[in-house]
Design a protein around this motif. Structure first.
Motif, PDB file in Angstrom:
ATOM      1  N   ILE A   1       0.802  -1.156   0.097  1.00 33.14           N
ATOM      2  CA  ILE A   1       0.059  -0.122   0.046  1.00 33.14           C
ATOM      3  C   ILE A   1       0.819   1.052  -0.012  1.00 33.14           C
ATOM      4  O   ILE A   1       2.003   1.221   0.177  1.00 33.14           O
TER       5      ILE A   1
ATOM      6  N   ALA B   1      -6.482  -0.549   4.625  1.00 27.63           N
ATOM      7  CA  ALA B   1      -5.808  -1.936   4.645  1.00 27.63           C
ATOM      8  C   ALA B   1      -5.799  -2.630   6.103  1.00 27.63           C
ATOM      9  O   ALA B   1      -5.739  -3.815   6.096  1.00 27.63           O
TER      10      ALA B   1
ATOM     11  N   ALA C   1      -5.338   4.961   2.680  1.00 27.83           N
ATOM     12  CA  ALA C   1      -5.208   3.542   2.376  1.00 27.83           C
ATOM     13  C   ALA C   1      -4.561   2.864   3.500  1.00 27.83           C
ATOM     14  O   ALA C   1      -5.115   1.499   3.401  1.00 27.83           O
TER      15      ALA C   1
END
Lengths: 343, 354
Positions: B212, B223, B219
């Motif tokens: 990522i 994640a 993000a």
């Protein structure tokens, strides 16, 4: 201590091996506290290469006694995490020299967690390590690794030399609030004694006087105790009375029992399988000298393994301290002329 | 995975993750601004000699805040020494966060109270503690997850591999978050691994792996939340590789001009995770100047309080070193403590005479 004992702990004559005593201690610890876990390599289905965990997975299930991936650092590192979560892990390193990959976890974490968290995260875990020689093991199977652990503050180092102690010291170690490195003398696994189980031979930290004597003190532990006792027996035939001390707990060292004995006898020999240079005997001899100097009739002697890598099976008999080498050392203890004849 | 575009520039990649709810995004922003201010203050303390050492988190705030806020308070963190901003985000008192770096031997905080292990210095060793604790939680039937922080260099250490393998074999609920900040002190990633990505390493252990954008707080949040959910529901461990950059040197004792160019650092400074989130939230109307001012003022109050605490040098009882080595001091430690007490008494008496 639980009152119920496994029927199979002893044969018809009441004779138990050290391996069986250790096995029984683990079984009783698993019964006594549901937080106790046993894990390591081959400890599940197989019951351990020395069968010390025999039957535990069957009796307690895979959640209480299980095989891990073959990774020693993982065994001790995950035991740290489990102890943080409230379990009491009892892990097995398959052999002395196989424990070295886990050394960092032991010295940097297991030994220090209590201090690093000001007591908030004590790690009551037990690391069982079969150690020492005398079984004809090929290389990397016979190391006397105790000094590495003894020299690490924060670790408690325990080693039994009798069957009764094997049970009691292991139970005490599992219940101990600090992490314990529990060293099992491989050569004594099949050593038998007539004893009932369970046994309770007292708290950690105390040595045991295995034989009373008046002329000199043999200080020993674990795998070397039988040789020391045999030497004392042989010396008695010659009219010399040797006291034999089994340290049982190597760290912390029971200075009281040892110095009381040496102050009385005036002579001391430290006996162990481990290397002599910077070995356990160096520390013990120094402490005896500091505490007993005015009572000593002779320098403290050491009978140890030589300062070589542990020898191959074909040569190990020449390496291991035996009765003759112990008696030779005793003979050098500055005896007055009237006693020399006895030696 | 990317969620946020780069500030004042078209996105380099189309966003692939869902946007965050406004309150989550604001909480992230607040944590990042607070962390940045804290980090700057800690670095200043090293220059004043008030900290023995400080490994800066500057540039890695997205990883360190989003990873904490994506978890539940009951989940455990296993930080390294570079996770000060993560600890602050966890709610640990800023003075306690800096205890170790101030020169104490202990971590300062109660690990149980914050479900946060002491900051770990021996590289990758904490990954095994996380795996063990997570496995313990699984055996107890709890839905606790453990998150282990690790750097790119430490993925070369054996304990990382033993931990991912153990967790995968036993379905232990662990998230391994690699902050790939490109350097292990001076050694660049190319000298660390021949693997295409660090996330790829998960495949060899049967664990999930994902790479990522580590400067994209949204993000990271998405994640980590997804990996934690997978772990919590029996899906086993995940190895997340977050691409980021350490803007400061390794610690105040390091000279990073010896191994990387000013141009490279400047280029990464242009990808600043705090500015990036701020830009997006302003654009979306989630954030306004008044809120920024309020958050900045709160952060300044925190650093002002730190400065007041650090204004006077800490005093410690030397006898403290003998405490907590064992549950009670054995005889040899008692006699050494007595020796030290006699020494300090003598020194104190000499000081009074002078």
């Amino acid at each position: 201590m639980p009152t119920d004992t496994t029927p199979a702990t002893a044969d018809a004559t009441g004779t138990v091996t050290m391996a069986k005593a250790l096995n029984t201690a683990l079984r009783d610890a698993l019964r006594a506290d549901e937080n106790t876990l046993v894990f390591g390599e081959d400890v599940g289905t197989l019951g351990g290469v020395f069968r010390v965990t025999d039957g535990l997975a069957r009796e307690f299930g895979d959640d209480r006694c299980f095989d891990t991936p073959l990774a020693e650092s993982a065994i001790i590192g995950t035991a740290v995490g489990m102890a943080m979560y409230g379990y009491r892990p009892v892990v097995e390193m398959q052999f002395d020299a196989f424990a070295y990959p886990a050394f960092e976890q032991l010295v940097s974490h297991v030994a220090k967690f209590r201090a690093r968290t000001r007591g908030a995260l004590p790690l009551p875990l037990t690391v069982r390590i079969p150690y020492g020689g005398g079984i004809g093991g090929v290389e990397h199977h016979s190391d006397s690794s105790e000094i590495y652990y003894m020299a690490t503050p924060g670790l408690t180092v325990v080693t039994p030399a009798t069957v009764a102690d094997a049970y009691s010291l292991l139970r005490r170690s599992i219940d101990w609030p600090d992490p314990v490195v529990f060293l099992e003398p491989k050569r004594l696994y099949w050593h038998k004694e007539k004893t009932g189980l369970p046994t309770d031979t007292g708290p950690l930290g105390w040595a045991a006087v295995r034989r009373r004597g008046t002329d000199a003190t043999l200080v020993t532990y674990g795998p070397a105790l039988p040789a020391a006792l045999a030497a004392a027996e042989a010396a008695a035939q010659s009219g010399l009375s040797l006291e034999v001390i089994d340290l049982r707990t190597l760290t912390p060292f029971d200075e009281e029992t040892v110095s009381a004995s040496v102050n009385r006898t005036g002579r001391a020999v430290v006996v162990h399988e481990a290397h002599g240079f910077a070995g356990p005997g160096a520390e013990i001899a120094a402490r005896i000298t500091e505490r007993c100097f005015y009572h000593l009739e002779a320098p403290v002697r050491r009978v140890t393994g030589f300062d070589v890598p542990y020898p191959a099976p074909l040569l190990e008999a020449h390496y291991l301290p035996d009765v003759h080498r112990i008696l030779d050392a005793v003979a050098t203890l500055e005896w007055p002329a009237r006693r020399t004849a006895a030696l | 995975m990317t969620v946020l575009d780069a500030p004042a520039a078209p996105p380099t990649a189309a966003p692939t993750g869902p946007p965050l709810p406004a309150d989550t995004a604001l909480a992230l922003y607040r944590a990042m601004v607070t962390g940045r201010a804290f980090d700057r203050q800690a670095t200043a303390f090293t220059r004043q000699g008030r900290l023995a050492v400080y490994p800066s988190s500057r540039g890695q705030e997205a990883c360190q805040t989003a990873s904490v806020l994506a978890l539940r308070p009951t989940d455990w963190l296993f930080p390294t020494y570079r996770e000060s901003v993560a600890l602050l985000t966890r709610g640990i008192d800023p003075v306690e966060v800096l205890t170790l770096f101030r020169g104490d031997r202990h971590c300062g905080y109660d690990p149980h109270a914050h479900r946060t292990a002491p900051q770990c210095t021996p590289l990758a060793t904490q990954c095994l503690h996380a795996a063990g604790l997570a496995d313990a939680a699984r055996m107890r039937g709890h839905d606790t997850v453990a998150l282990a922080y690790i750097g790119d260099g430490a993925t070369s250490e054996g304990d990382f591999h033993e931990a991912v393998n153990y967790a995968a074999v036993r379905r232990a609920p662990v998230v391994f978050l690699i902050q790939n900040n490109q350097y292990a002190i001076s050694v660049p990633l190319a000298k660390q691994t021949a693997a295409r990505t660090l996330a790829d390493k998960a495949a060899g252990y049967g664990a999930a792996g994902e790479r990522i954008d580590g400067n994209d707080a949204a993000a990271v949040h998405t994640a980590v939340a997804r990996a934690a959910h997978r772990a919590r529901t029996g899906g086993g461990p995940t190895v997340l590789e977050a691409l980021t950059y350490r803007i400061e040197a390794h610690t105040n004792a390091d000279d990073d001009t010896r191994y990387r160019s000013a141009e490279e650092v400047a280029a990464w400074a242009g990808k600043d995770p705090v500015a990036r989130l701020e830009h997006r939230l302003l654009t979306d109307g989630v954030l306004d100047e008044d809120t920024i001012t309020g958050i900045t003022r709160d952060a300044q109050e925190l650093t002002a309080r730190l400065r007041r605490t650090f204004a006077s040098p800490p005093r410690r009882d030397p006898a403290e070193m003998f405490q907590h080595v064992y549950h009670q001091p054995p005889p040899h430690l008692r006699s050494q403590a007595a020796l030290l007490a006699a020494e300090t008494a003598t020194t104190a008496a000499a000081g009074e005479d002078a």
